[in-house]
Design an enzyme around this catalytic site. Structure first.
Site, PDB file in Angstrom:
ATOM      1  N   LYS A  33      -6.542  42.634 -29.509  1.00 32.63           N
ATOM      2  CA  LYS A  33      -6.780  43.159 -28.153  1.00 32.63           C
ATOM      3  C   LYS A  33      -6.202  42.241 -27.085  1.00 32.63           C
ATOM      4  O   LYS A  33      -5.853  42.691 -25.986  1.00 32.63           O
ATOM      5  CB  LYS A  33      -8.289  43.347 -27.923  1.00 32.63           C
ATOM      6  CG  LYS A  33      -8.881  44.427 -28.818  1.00 32.63           C
ATOM      7  CD  LYS A  33     -10.421  44.466 -28.759  1.00 32.63           C
ATOM      8  CE  LYS A  33     -10.933  45.538 -29.703  1.00 32.63           C
ATOM      9  NZ  LYS A  33     -12.414  45.513 -29.842  1.00 32.63           N
TER      10      LYS A  33
ATOM     11  N   TYR B 242      -4.595  52.924 -32.610  1.00 32.99           N
ATOM     12  CA  TYR B 242      -5.598  51.865 -32.501  1.00 32.99           C
ATOM     13  C   TYR B 242      -5.995  51.305 -33.871  1.00 32.99           C
ATOM     14  O   TYR B 242      -6.094  50.086 -34.050  1.00 32.99           O
ATOM     15  CB  TYR B 242      -6.817  52.415 -31.768  1.00 32.99           C
ATOM     16  CG  TYR B 242      -7.911  51.407 -31.571  1.00 32.99           C
ATOM     17  CD1 TYR B 242      -7.769  50.374 -30.652  1.00 32.99           C
ATOM     18  CD2 TYR B 242      -9.093  51.479 -32.295  1.00 32.99           C
ATOM     19  CE1 TYR B 242      -8.777  49.439 -30.459  1.00 32.99           C
ATOM     20  CE2 TYR B 242     -10.108  50.555 -32.109  1.00 32.99           C
ATOM     21  CZ  TYR B 242      -9.949  49.539 -31.199  1.00 32.99           C
ATOM     22  OH  TYR B 242     -10.947  48.617 -31.009  1.00 32.99           O
TER      23      TYR B 242
ATOM     24  N   TYR C  24     -17.635  39.530 -27.636  1.00 35.98           N
ATOM     25  CA  TYR C  24     -18.662  40.563 -27.621  1.00 35.98           C
ATOM     26  C   TYR C  24     -19.813  40.130 -26.706  1.00 35.98           C
ATOM     27  O   TYR C  24     -19.573  39.633 -25.617  1.00 35.98           O
ATOM     28  CB  TYR C  24     -19.142  40.871 -29.051  1.00 35.98           C
ATOM     29  CG  TYR C  24     -17.988  41.109 -29.981  1.00 35.98           C
ATOM     30  CD1 TYR C  24     -16.969  42.013 -29.633  1.00 35.98           C
ATOM     31  CD2 TYR C  24     -17.854  40.444 -31.190  1.00 35.98           C
ATOM     32  CE1 TYR C  24     -15.885  42.228 -30.473  1.00 35.98           C
ATOM     33  CE2 TYR C  24     -16.784  40.675 -32.041  1.00 35.98           C
ATOM     34  CZ  TYR C  24     -15.805  41.561 -31.670  1.00 35.98           C
ATOM     35  OH  TYR C  24     -14.752  41.773 -32.493  1.00 35.98           O
TER      36      TYR C  24
ATOM     37  N   VAL D  59     -13.687  41.006 -36.196  1.00 31.10           N
ATOM     38  CA  VAL D  59     -14.632  41.127 -37.312  1.00 31.10           C
ATOM     39  C   VAL D  59     -14.004  40.768 -38.655  1.00 31.10           C
ATOM     40  O   VAL D  59     -14.708  40.707 -39.669  1.00 31.10           O
ATOM     41  CB  VAL D  59     -15.265  42.539 -37.401  1.00 31.10           C
ATOM     42  CG1 VAL D  59     -16.164  42.786 -36.210  1.00 31.10           C
ATOM     43  CG2 VAL D  59     -14.207  43.605 -37.538  1.00 31.10           C
TER      44      VAL D  59
END
Lengths: 310, 310, 310, 310
Positions: free
Chosen positions: B73, B195, B246, B264
């Protein structure tokens, strides 16, 4: 971050910023929830930079006392951390809230543990604990600010404190709400009195830039004694960067790129770790409660000097 | 990729960190929402540091490719910002969310504009816009990562991508939800395909530390060309610091004190502006989805070297 | 509730209500999310009352078909309850939501179990389960409505169904979101197709008042066979009263005092248990999505006849 | 209080219910937030039915006074509505909250206007307004309950009131929070004192069933005078049905099918409009704060007699 110490002073930068601010018509509106703040002239502007050795540069109304308000939350946090260390973090978190500064919503979902020490709920917890440990949270704060700033006339504005108390239902709600979860030690009225007095400290840009110095000196006070460990000082700076400007912390980090803390009196402090501390003041606020000209001045400062942490 | 062992190298620090991590039994659990990630061994650990000139130091599994996931990202954000600049910020915010990374709640209260580009909703918006501008968001990302890392074998793991798609209901919900607010350009299935492929890039600590270099070089790519303006690079770092891990961004800033981004897959990248970039990897995650050993390694790095922004 | 059966018919009451409605200028605005609904004339008004034996009284546009929309949720609920009984309630709740009809917020806090069968998320769950049990949820609904109304021409408006599908991102988001929690059996596109066709049934006030009759007859269909147990019929009425009109259920209960269900096509059905069923229609909606003139007409009906459950 | 045993009495139904309840081992747990309530024996059970003419039937501990708690909210609502009519509804809503009874969340999103008069926030608003209009909200309530029940010994339990005050932080938070929005007239401590005394009324099943009679008589008090208009009585019943049992209003409507109101003292009242009123009591509560055996008894009553509104 590598910083090369030049022989130049900060004065020319401050002068240039003041000129630019003077030409900017949009200034926001003073806080209007109590008369004492609403009466402030949004055209006023001051800014000070304090170097590590206590040298201070200033421009505009930089010696004019104003209501420090939430800026004091940085100092009570440090003063309590110095006393109880990590135990504090069992009672208040370190995460951005993503919500306005006096929100009760998150507090309810998270069982009375505020997200961080810079939203009102978290600051109440910090003051409550400092009050328990010192017997007089506001007095302890005042002593600290006077010593660090070298300004013995620095004082609590009792009119503002009374006005805060008269309009204090939201903070009373926060206090009672956390008390219902067992997260407040003192009787809520006692806590509120201490908290409203703390918020009502009147200090100038010069005072507050100097008093913030320990955060640029990695925990060392102006007299060379240690208030916080290096790690704690780093942590307070981190919490300022992520949580210091209500729900505009991301915007402040994005624009200014420094750990900072604002108050609804129109002041904003910022830290360049290892280099200097800043305080800008102008009473007009944006919708998030941050000083329009104050943030703009800090934005210009980091752009002109390159002194951002990023 | 040129690896030069300078006389003042990071190697001893990395070796010491690896030793410490090896003695730490608690490692968290790998992500279990798709089989490809669940199968990873939480005992694995690698870490790399890249200096501004491309010199890389590493330890452990630092050349082992892993699933980059949300770390990508950062790159799609930069690649899109480089193309459309500030217009992007009308479609995604820059504030911490204070909520888990795939939450729909805030999105609803804020009319389909995600809080920041690092929660899933915000990353979907960025990928959607990059896809519109390039015709192939995942391919554009792959080209960039290969060039910056100097590793032509760096690739998308198509098995992971297929597995993501098969378990993609939450992201499909986010995509359709934002589409209902008019904040998605491409058909939702097209966006989701791009994505999921983006998230499935497999890269090593060395690859990702090198690819992150432009953020330590104030926007300059490895070949000396400019990807972002200095101001934009500072801004991406700021968003990483406030929103990169996060709902543990405050904790990460507090412990590590660097702009960082986790995935993750167990990877975490971090930036020391003007100095170096880092990537640590270990598949075991904490409850917030951040690598337990990866964050611990970065924490030790800043403590041992003093290279924090605070 | 004690009701004495008079010899008088409902016709004079309906005529009086139509006169009053005709003199009321404020009518709200038709739903505008799809063109087929936006084109409806808000000046149209119809109302029908069906007695237990199938006698129907009507006024105005009472035989004019309109888009039943969410009114169909009552019938799919009953049709599914008749098949699986209480097992349904493990997948959808029975509590008022206190939030708008297509909200995702509560759904997230409550792990994909919708609050009740009359918000969109809950209706999707019901349709999904009915589709699994019958192979054709919309067809099962259509058969039921034709039989109960005695109107074989009652049909799905395929243009409306296609339009719903083209503007269906919000419902797609709800479907995928619940699927991510394992609360949807069918593939989401299959479910959405069934759901959009269900919502697009066109029926008149007379049709819908007759089709609702089983709820006034304690579960007995028009041919004397039993669809629901007496207890189940009471329960559906209870859910209608507490959840039938989006986030204005309290207002509807307060004003009308009957179990009722509205749709964005402008229809509203209501039940006087043991006595009769009603349907009013006028396309203009209030901010909560309920027909302005339709609710007003029901309000007048209960006031003029005293036939409220309270 | 006249007790006539008619030939068609409710006595056999009550006896049968009491037998069934006696054989049900699961009874929940008494409220434990104050010692006075925690000490109650969950094995106790009583139930009373009052007909329109004041005839009362009872079983078990039906003459035993218990803490009425939130049941009193029905009476203060009616007493205030009788005085100020619809103006009240500008200060408190009529919609189900969908949240626990003492939640602050919704209150914040809706600017200090509580959802309905039966959540604590709404009850505080009602008591505040009744206190302003009468000078003594708790005294006005007490007079009303004594007159309607014919029981002059009915009194406020001052020990419970003191205990409520000592554990009243949550209600203090609600009061101050609404005061911050300008929705409270009296000083918060004055309001809290009135509210805690109101909640601490001790009354029996017989007392409360009789006092509720005006809601079954469409607004007429026991002496034949009118307290509420027929329309207002219908409205109070509607609000009870949709909001009377905290966040289990849907469940209560679904199971019992009557307007009802519960209290954490273990009492539950219910209304069969035009026919009779009921009160059941047993101190053990479920997770929503409703009496386990009390709700079960009302459920059996409507099932055995068919006296549901649906």
């Amino acid at each position: 971050m590598v910083i090369v110490r030049s022989t130049l002073t900060f004065q020319p930068v401050l002068d240039r910023i003041a000129d630019e601010i003077a030409q900017t018509p949009t200034r926001g509106r003073p806080a209007d929830y109590i008369p004492a703040l609403a009466a402030c002239d949004p055209a006023r502007f001051g800014m000070a930079v304090a170097e590590l050795d206590g040298t201070v540069y200033g421009v505009g109304d930089w010696r004019q006392p104003f209501s420090a308000q939430s800026i004091t939350k940085v100092f009570t946090l440090a003063l309590d951390l110095a006393r109880e260390a990590d135990e504090l973090w069992e009672h208040v978190g370190r995460e951005p809230s993503g919500n306005p500064f006096n929100s009760l919503v998150q507090l309810e979902y998270e069982n009375g543990i505020p997200r961080n020490p810079f939203i009102n709920a978290g600051a109440l917890v910090v003051t409550d604990r400092l009050h328990t440990r010192t017997g007089d949270a506001a007095g302890t704060l005042l002593d600290f600010l006077r010593t660090e700033s070298g300004n013995d006339r620095l004082a609590i504005d009792e009119d503002v404190a009374a006005s805060e108390a008269a309009h204090g239902d939201r903070n009373a709600a926060l206090g009672h709400f956390m008390a219902s979860y067992g997260n407040i030690d003192n009787p809520v009225p006692v806590l509120l009195d201490a908290y409203f007095r703390q918020c009502s400290v009147a200090a100038s840009c010069a005072d507050l830039a100097l008093a913030t110095g320990f955060l640029a000196r990695h925990g060392i006070r102006s007299d060379g004694s240690r208030l916080l460990t290096q790690r704690q000082a780093k942590q307070v700076n981190a919490v300022m960067l992520t949580c210091g400007t209500y729900d505009a912390a991301g915007e402040f980090a994005y624009r200014v790129g420094l750990p900072g803390k604002s108050g609804v009196g129109g002041g904003v402090i910022a830290v360049v770790p290892g280099r200097c501390t800043l305080c800008a003041w102008s009473p007009g606020l944006d919708e998030q409660g941050n000083s329009v000209a104050g943030v703009a001045a800090l934005d210009r400062f980091t752009t002109l000097t390159g002194l951002s942490v990023f």
